[in-house]
Each structure stands twice: as structure tokens, then as C-alpha cells.
Design an enzyme around this catalytic site. Structure first.
Site, PDB file in Angstrom:
ATOM      1  N   GLY A 169      -1.249  -1.342   6.628  1.00 35.57           N
ATOM      2  CA  GLY A 169      -1.274  -2.514   7.505  1.00 35.57           C
ATOM      3  C   GLY A 169      -2.622  -3.197   7.431  1.00 35.57           C
ATOM      4  N   ARG A 179     -14.591  -6.044  -0.302  1.00 36.81           N
ATOM      5  CA  ARG A 179     -13.951  -5.728   0.983  1.00 36.81           C
ATOM      6  C   ARG A 179     -13.237  -4.369   0.890  1.00 36.81           C
ATOM      7  NH1 ARG A 179      -8.504  -4.507   2.599  1.00 36.81           N
ATOM      8  NH2 ARG A 179      -8.356  -4.856   4.822  1.00 36.81           N
ATOM      9  N   VAL A 180     -13.448  -3.532   1.886  1.00 33.59           N
ATOM     10  CA  VAL A 180     -12.785  -2.231   1.957  1.00 33.59           C
ATOM     11  C   VAL A 180     -12.059  -2.148   3.289  1.00 33.59           C
ATOM     12  CG1 VAL A 180     -13.127   0.267   2.005  1.00 33.59           C
ATOM     13  CG2 VAL A 180     -14.525  -1.148   0.478  1.00 33.59           C
ATOM     14  N   ASP A 210      -8.955   0.150   5.725  1.00 34.27           N
ATOM     15  CA  ASP A 210      -8.861   1.425   6.438  1.00 34.27           C
ATOM     16  C   ASP A 210      -8.492   2.600   5.540  1.00 34.27           C
ATOM     17  OD1 ASP A 210      -6.363   0.120   6.043  1.00 34.27           O
ATOM     18  OD2 ASP A 210      -5.426   1.629   7.321  1.00 34.27           O
ATOM     19  N   THR A 220       0.869  -1.189   0.000  1.00 35.59           N
ATOM     20  CA  THR A 220       0.000   0.000   0.000  1.00 35.59           C
ATOM     21  C   THR A 220       0.901   1.233   0.000  1.00 35.59           C
ATOM     22  OG1 THR A 220      -1.847  -1.024   1.124  1.00 35.59           O
ATOM     23  CG2 THR A 220      -1.554   1.310   1.535  1.00 35.59           C
TER      24      THR A 220
END
Ligand code: ASP
Length: 291
Positions: free
Chosen positions: A211, A187-188, A190, A160
Site C-alpha cells: 500500500g 524514494r524508499v 515501507d 508489490t
């Protein structure tokens, strides 16, 4: 020049032999953000530029080179936040945009804060971001990793990308991700949630996180770090936020810039690639630190 840039390329476990590629990538993104500041650009534009460079770099889990979900395609999340005015824009589960961070910036400039899925794609077209072939986001390396995960290795995280910038006046943060390898469709994590993966507040600072998103979301990790600044200072603030994530059972990393341009970062994973620059100089690292 007054200003500070801190870029991350994800916390996790970097495959052996890929460290140099990761460090070169975050350094390029840092330089691109710095060039924006040198040209008189604001923190928000510089943060977006850094993330855009990493979205286009196939070695990172964002934009081109994103991990594949359970059905074998890419779904991406991104967010941007400006400290001044606390404006925020995010997109989630986007499949046909080359640079989700640019789309998040367009959302920030609109009357909304968050657009998802099909609606985000339509909004992209309205704002002049062309439809991008979803197959062009899939790299051979990610296809191979996905096939391995499908054979039972399970999901994993890494790569990320994000940036925090101080432009001499204010701060901004930007984050972009393909999520977690083999994640459930829809799915999402943070990354696009304000205060979880991305946060900026004038007078305090800005944070971009990476993370295990489920834990960062529940810990409100990015906000927690920024809110801890007045009492604890940058180094302890990042540690406190990560400790909260760890207490819930997750791991990852954070990069932070304070409202006066002090940089700090930390991670609880084996490594996190970062690159920074401020008035005192520039550097890249795979570890913890502060400037
Ligand atoms: N935070 C991202 C997510 O959970 C993944 C990562 O940072 O590696 O979607």
C-alpha cells in the site's frame, strides 16, 4: 502436512482484464512456497521462494516488471524477517539485481540488517548474485504506464508482492517492491523497514504489507498487526493496523500468519490478490478473508 502459506500480489486497482493473470501468479508463488515446505524447508526459505517467483513474473511490481521512477528506471526494495531470533535483512534502492529478496536474505545472514544503493549492489557481487542489466527489469507495459504518468496521470501503487509462512515450528515474512510509479529517485517506502512493511516475531506471527508506503511506515503497520494478536486475534489485528494507516490518510492491505498457522488478510483498496494453502486446502482471491 502441517504448514501455512499466504502470498499477496499487491493491493490497489488491478487493470481490467488482468485479474486472472494476477491470481495465476500468486497461485504459482504459493505452490512454490508449499513445495519448499514439503521438501522440509523452513518458513523463511519458503517465503523467499514465493516472493522470488513473483519478482520474476512481469505482471507484478517487484523485480522484473517493477514500476519506473521519475527518471525512467527501476529502483527496488525488499525485506525478509524470521520470527525465530527476530533476524531481519533488507535492501533499498537496488538497480541491478534480478531478485532483491535473495539479496535481502543475504543481508539477514550477514552482520547487518539493511544495505542501500551502491553498497547493496557491491554486497550482491560479494555474495555471488550477478550484476543484472537494469534494462532487463523494464517491461514494455511499465514503460507505457510511466509515459502516461509523465504526461500527468500522477503516481499510483499496485503489484508489490509478499508472503508469510508457517512451517509447523515458526513463522517468516518476505516483501519486495519496485515502489510507486514515477516515484522520486531514491524514494524508499515501507517495504524494507522492519515493522512497517515486513515483520515476524516468534510466538506471535508474521506480516507482509502493501500500500501507500509513507503511511504504512508512520503507522508501523506490520508490527502493529502482530502486536495486536494476543488481545484481538488475527482478523481484528489486520483490521486495526489498516485502520491506523487509514487514520493517517493511507490505504493498502496486509497478509498475516499467526504462530500456530492461522491466516488472515484484509485491504482498504479496491482489491488485493492473495493465494493461500494450509492443511485444510488451497485457494486464491481478490478480496478479504481468513483461513
Ligand atoms: N508499499 C509499497 C511502497 O510504498 C508500494 C505498494 O505496496 O504498492 O513502496
Amino acid at each position: 502436512m502441517v504448514g501455512a502459506v499466504l502470498v499477496h500480489g499487491g493491493a490497489g486497482r488491478v487493470e481490467p482484464g488482468r485479474e486472472a493473470l494476477r491470481l495465476a501468479g500468486v497461485a504459482r508463488a504459493r505452490d512454490a512456497a508449499w513445495a519448499v515446505l514439503e521438501a522440509g524447508g523452513a518458513a523463511l526459505e519458503a517465503a523467499v521462494r514465493a516472493v522470488e517467483v513473483l519478482e520474476d513474473d512481469p505482471d507484478f511490481n517487484a523485480g522484473t516488471g517493477s514500476v519506473l521512477n521519475r527518471d525512467g528506471f527501476v529502483e527496488m526494495d525488499a525485506a525478509v524477517m524470521n520470527g525465530e531470533g527476530r533476524t531481519f535483512g533488507a535492501v533499498a534502492a537496488v538497480r541491478d539485481v534480478k531478485n532483491p529478496v535473495r539479496l535481502a536474505l543475504e543481508v539477514l545472514r550477514s552482520e547487518h540488517v539493511f544495505l542501500a544503493g551502491e553498497g547493496a549492489s557491491r554486497f550482491a557481487r560479494e555474495r555471488g548474485l550477478p550484476a543484472h542489466d537494469p534494462r532487463a527489469l523494464v517491461t514494455p507495459r511499465q514503460l507505457e504506464r510511466w509515459s502516461r504518468a509523465r504526461r500527468g496521470a500522477g503516481g499510483e501503487k499496485s503489484g508489490t508482492v509478499g508472503a508469510v509462512v508457517y512451517d509447523g515450528r515458526g513463522v517468516a515474512a518476505a516483501t519486495s517492491t519496485g515502489g510507486i510509479l514515477d516515484q522520486r529517485v531514491g524514494r524508499v517506502g515501507d517495504t524494507p523497514l522492519p515493522g512497517a512493511g515486513t515483520y515476524a516475531e516468534a510466538g506471535l506471527g508474521a506480516v507482509s504489507a502493501t500500500g501507500h508506503g509513507e503511511y504504512f511506515a508512520r503507522a508501523l503497520a506490520a508490527y502493529r498487526a502482530v502486536a495486536a494478536l494476543p488481545e484481538h486475534g488475527p482478523q481484528v489485528a489486520v483490521r486495526l493496523a489498516l485502520a491506523e494507516v487509514e487514520a493517517l490518510g493511507g490505504s493498502g492491505g496486509l497478509v498475516l500468519v499467526t504462530a500456530d498457522g492461522v491466516l488472515a488478510w484484509d485491504h482498504t483498496t479496491p482489491s488485493m490478490s492473495v493465494a493461500w494453502r494450509d492443511a485444510a486446502g488451497a485457494g486464491e482471491a481478490m478480496g478479504k478473508g481468513s483461513v
